[in-house]
Enzyme design. Structure first.
Site, PDB file in Angstrom:
ATOM      1  N   LYS A  13       0.831  -1.215   0.000  1.00 10.82           N
ATOM      2  CA  LYS A  13       0.000   0.000   0.000  1.00 10.82           C
ATOM      3  C   LYS A  13       0.867   1.268   0.000  1.00 10.82           C
ATOM      4  CE  LYS A  13      -2.027  -1.133   3.839  1.00 10.82           C
ATOM      5  NZ  LYS A  13      -1.262  -2.368   4.129  1.00 10.82           N
ATOM      6  N   ARG A  95      -9.611   0.667   8.830  1.00 12.45           N
ATOM      7  CA  ARG A  95      -9.252  -0.720   9.174  1.00 12.45           C
ATOM      8  C   ARG A  95     -10.286  -1.400  10.042  1.00 12.45           C
ATOM      9  NH1 ARG A  95      -3.009  -1.375   9.893  1.00 12.45           N
ATOM     10  NH2 ARG A  95      -2.499   0.579   8.945  1.00 12.45           N
ATOM     11  N   ARG A 134      11.898  -5.305   4.550  1.00 13.59           N
ATOM     12  CA  ARG A 134      11.605  -3.881   4.277  1.00 13.59           C
ATOM     13  C   ARG A 134      12.619  -2.969   4.973  1.00 13.59           C
ATOM     14  NH1 ARG A 134       5.757  -1.701   5.406  1.00 13.59           N
ATOM     15  NH2 ARG A 134       6.095  -2.663   7.434  1.00 13.59           N
ATOM     16  N   ARG A 167      11.579  -0.893  10.417  1.00 14.70           N
ATOM     17  CA  ARG A 167      10.518  -0.367  11.281  1.00 14.70           C
ATOM     18  C   ARG A 167      10.452  -1.140  12.585  1.00 14.70           C
ATOM     19  NH1 ARG A 167       5.054   0.556   7.883  1.00 14.70           N
ATOM     20  NH2 ARG A 167       4.189  -0.561   9.656  1.00 14.70           N
ATOM     21  N   ARG A 178      -0.216  -7.991  13.770  1.00  7.96           N
ATOM     22  CA  ARG A 178      -0.796  -7.106  12.750  1.00  7.96           C
ATOM     23  C   ARG A 178      -1.603  -7.916  11.727  1.00  7.96           C
ATOM     24  NH1 ARG A 178       4.718  -5.038  11.233  1.00  7.96           N
ATOM     25  NH2 ARG A 178       3.796  -4.010   9.420  1.00  7.96           N
TER      26      ARG A 178
HETATM   27  P1  AP5 Z   1       4.817  -1.620   1.911  1.00  6.24           P
HETATM   28  O1  AP5 Z   1       4.391  -0.830   0.710  1.00  6.24           O
HETATM   29  O2  AP5 Z   1       5.627  -0.924   2.936  1.00  6.24           O
HETATM   30  O3  AP5 Z   1       3.564  -2.385   2.596  1.00  6.24           O
HETATM   31  P2  AP5 Z   1       2.220  -1.832   3.222  1.00  6.24           P
HETATM   32  O4  AP5 Z   1       1.073  -2.472   2.520  1.00  6.24           O
HETATM   33  O5  AP5 Z   1       2.248  -0.343   3.275  1.00  6.24           O
HETATM   34  O6  AP5 Z   1       2.244  -2.501   4.662  1.00  6.24           O
HETATM   35  P3  AP5 Z   1       2.506  -1.873   6.110  1.00  6.24           P
HETATM   36  O7  AP5 Z   1       3.373  -2.864   6.851  1.00  6.24           O
HETATM   37  O8  AP5 Z   1       3.000  -0.477   6.035  1.00  6.24           O
HETATM   38  O9  AP5 Z   1       1.100  -1.912   6.720  1.00  6.24           O
HETATM   39  P4  AP5 Z   1       0.791  -1.723   8.232  1.00  6.24           P
HETATM   40  O10 AP5 Z   1      -0.675  -1.718   8.286  1.00  6.24           O
HETATM   41  O11 AP5 Z   1       1.455  -2.731   9.099  1.00  6.24           O
HETATM   42  O12 AP5 Z   1       1.480  -0.358   8.625  1.00  6.24           O
HETATM   43  P5  AP5 Z   1       0.928   1.096   8.762  1.00  6.24           P
HETATM   44  O13 AP5 Z   1       2.068   2.007   8.638  1.00  6.24           O
HETATM   45  O14 AP5 Z   1      -0.241   1.335   7.893  1.00  6.24           O
HETATM   46  O15 AP5 Z   1       5.628  -2.890   1.339  1.00  6.24           O
HETATM   47  C1  AP5 Z   1       6.196  -3.860   2.218  1.00  6.24           C
HETATM   48  C2  AP5 Z   1       7.522  -4.378   1.641  1.00  6.24           C
HETATM   49  O16 AP5 Z   1       7.253  -5.083   0.428  1.00  6.24           O
HETATM   50  C3  AP5 Z   1       8.520  -3.274   1.278  1.00  6.24           C
HETATM   51  O17 AP5 Z   1       9.808  -3.706   1.596  1.00  6.24           O
HETATM   52  C4  AP5 Z   1       8.361  -3.111  -0.254  1.00  6.24           C
HETATM   53  O18 AP5 Z   1       9.573  -2.694  -0.873  1.00  6.24           O
HETATM   54  C5  AP5 Z   1       8.003  -4.538  -0.673  1.00  6.24           C
HETATM   55  N1  AP5 Z   1       7.134  -4.583  -1.853  1.00  6.24           N
HETATM   56  C6  AP5 Z   1       6.112  -3.731  -2.155  1.00  6.24           C
HETATM   57  N2  AP5 Z   1       5.524  -4.088  -3.319  1.00  6.24           N
HETATM   58  C7  AP5 Z   1       6.213  -5.201  -3.763  1.00  6.24           C
HETATM   59  C8  AP5 Z   1       6.068  -6.038  -4.913  1.00  6.24           C
HETATM   60  N3  AP5 Z   1       5.132  -5.808  -5.848  1.00  6.24           N
HETATM   61  N4  AP5 Z   1       6.927  -7.069  -5.027  1.00  6.24           N
HETATM   62  C9  AP5 Z   1       7.882  -7.326  -4.086  1.00  6.24           C
HETATM   63  N5  AP5 Z   1       8.064  -6.553  -2.972  1.00  6.24           N
HETATM   64  C10 AP5 Z   1       7.236  -5.508  -2.815  1.00  6.24           C
HETATM   65  O19 AP5 Z   1       0.407   1.106  10.278  1.00  6.24           O
HETATM   66  C11 AP5 Z   1       1.335   0.993  11.352  1.00  6.24           C
HETATM   67  C12 AP5 Z   1       0.585   0.982  12.676  1.00  6.24           C
HETATM   68  O20 AP5 Z   1      -0.090   2.250  12.881  1.00  6.24           O
HETATM   69  C13 AP5 Z   1      -0.527  -0.069  12.826  1.00  6.24           C
HETATM   70  O21 AP5 Z   1      -0.024  -1.351  13.190  1.00  6.24           O
HETATM   71  C14 AP5 Z   1      -1.372   0.575  13.940  1.00  6.24           C
HETATM   72  O22 AP5 Z   1      -0.775   0.444  15.199  1.00  6.24           O
HETATM   73  C15 AP5 Z   1      -1.333   2.059  13.556  1.00  6.24           C
HETATM   74  N6  AP5 Z   1      -2.417   2.404  12.611  1.00  6.24           N
HETATM   75  C16 AP5 Z   1      -2.261   2.830  11.329  1.00  6.24           C
HETATM   76  N7  AP5 Z   1      -3.448   3.053  10.743  1.00  6.24           N
HETATM   77  C17 AP5 Z   1      -4.390   2.757  11.687  1.00  6.24           C
HETATM   78  C18 AP5 Z   1      -5.802   2.764  11.685  1.00  6.24           C
HETATM   79  N8  AP5 Z   1      -6.510   3.101  10.587  1.00  6.24           N
HETATM   80  N9  AP5 Z   1      -6.461   2.415  12.832  1.00  6.24           N
HETATM   81  C19 AP5 Z   1      -5.766   2.080  13.947  1.00  6.24           C
HETATM   82  N10 AP5 Z   1      -4.427   2.023  14.013  1.00  6.24           N
HETATM   83  C20 AP5 Z   1      -3.735   2.365  12.893  1.00  6.24           C
HETATM   84 MG    MG Z   2       2.606   1.078   4.795  1.00  2.70          MG
END
Ligand code: AP5
Ligand code: MG
Length: 228
Positions: A13, A95, A134, A167, A178
């Site tokens: 994402k 979410r 990552r 991270r 998660r």
């Molecule tokens: P990446 O693009 O970083 O993945 P992502 O889908 O963004 O996954 P996240 O881990 O960021 O999601 P998350 O929900 O855990 O974290 P968030 O920051 O939102 O890609 C991942 C890896 O794959 C990278 O190394 C990339 O290079 C590689 N990759 C990408 N595409 C590829 C491809 N096509 N082929 C091969 N490799 C590829 O949230 C963090 C925390 O914040 C949550 O745990 C929670 O505590 C809080 N939070 C955030 N939003 C909310 C909410 N709405 N409600 C409550 N708490 C929240």
């Molecule tokens: Mg992300």
């Protein structure tokens, strides 16, 4: 235009939001990035959410919805001033069902609605390897992967020369938590949006450029069909 990128942790994402947001003139609303920035600045919000983030649990809905509401008001104000902004691109929000309902309500109050919700679908067994490999630039936030999308010089950001870090929630325990929360609380939203008739699905198990193209095609064709 208001677009949600849905998908499990590691589905890409954040990677895709950085690529397609500028091409569609959409402002990224990434709640995880907003919370991480707050913890780095050690703001009151940051202190409140730091432990939650590191454990992989979810920040309470009310707090999350309030932050999104503020960002959407800023975007609406920019649009009203005639700035070159087409809308918002959500990454990591909503979410939970209460978050999805809050978003519907905020958009309806602005006379807007969702253009598309696109699921980036990646097989579960690939997600853990993606998260473990990552690396994120500590200065500009650009996301890399040590094998699939490595920087030119290991540990250094191609764009700004910043240091690449892992991270704090990319630990085996937090990753398990998660993904569990995704299955329990977030995956059910796919049915919620399918019922609204806005859900699209893209194969996220392809190279990054192909996923980007499929996303752009899906979003543009939905935007066109809404105009018709
Ligand atoms: P990446 O693009 O970083 O993945 P992502 O889908 O963004 O996954 P996240 O881990 O960021 O999601 P998350 O929900 O855990 O974290 P968030 O920051 O939102 O890609 C991942 C890896 O794959 C990278 O190394 C990339 O290079 C590689 N990759 C990408 N595409 C590829 C491809 N096509 N082929 C091969 N490799 C590829 O949230 C963090 C925390 O914040 C949550 O745990 C929670 O505590 C809080 N939070 C955030 N939003 C909310 C909410 N709405 N409600 C409550 N708490 C929240
Ligand atoms: Mg992300």
């Amino acid at each position: 235009m208001y677009v949600i990128l849905m998908g499990a942790q590691g589905s890409g994402k954040g990677t895709q939001a950085a690529l397609i947001g500028p091409k569609l003139n959409l402002v990224k609303v990434a709640t995880g990035d907003l919370f991480r920035a707050a913890t780095e600045q050690k703001s009151e919000l940051g202190l409140q959410v730091q432990a939650i983030l590191e454990s992989g649990n979810l920040v309470p809905d009310e707090l999350t919805n309030a932050i999104v509401q503020v960002r959407l008001a800023q975007i609406a104000a920019a649009k009203a001033k005639g700035e070159d902004v087409a809308g918002a691109l959500f990454d990591g929000f909503p979410r939970t069902e209460p978050q999805a309902q809050a978003l519907d309500e905020i958009l309806a109050n602005q006379g807007e609605s969702l253009t598309a919700v696109v699921e980036i679908d990646v097989p579960r067994e690939k997600l853990v390897a993606r998260l473990a490999g990552r690396r994120v630039c500590e200065s500009c936030g650009t996301v890399y992967h040590v094998e699939a999308d490595p920087p030119a010089v290991p540990g250094i950001c191609n764009k700004c020369g910043g240091k690449l870090l892992q991270r704090k929630d990319d630990t085996p325990e937090a990753i398990t938590r998660r993904l569990e929360l995704y299955d329990d609380l977030t995956r059910p939203l796919l049915a919620y949006y399918a019922e609204q008739g806005v859900l699209e699905r893209v194969d996220g198990d392809q190279d990054i450029q192909k996923v980007e193209q499929d996303l752009l095609d899906a979003i543009r064709s939905r935007a066109e069909s809404m105009k018709a």
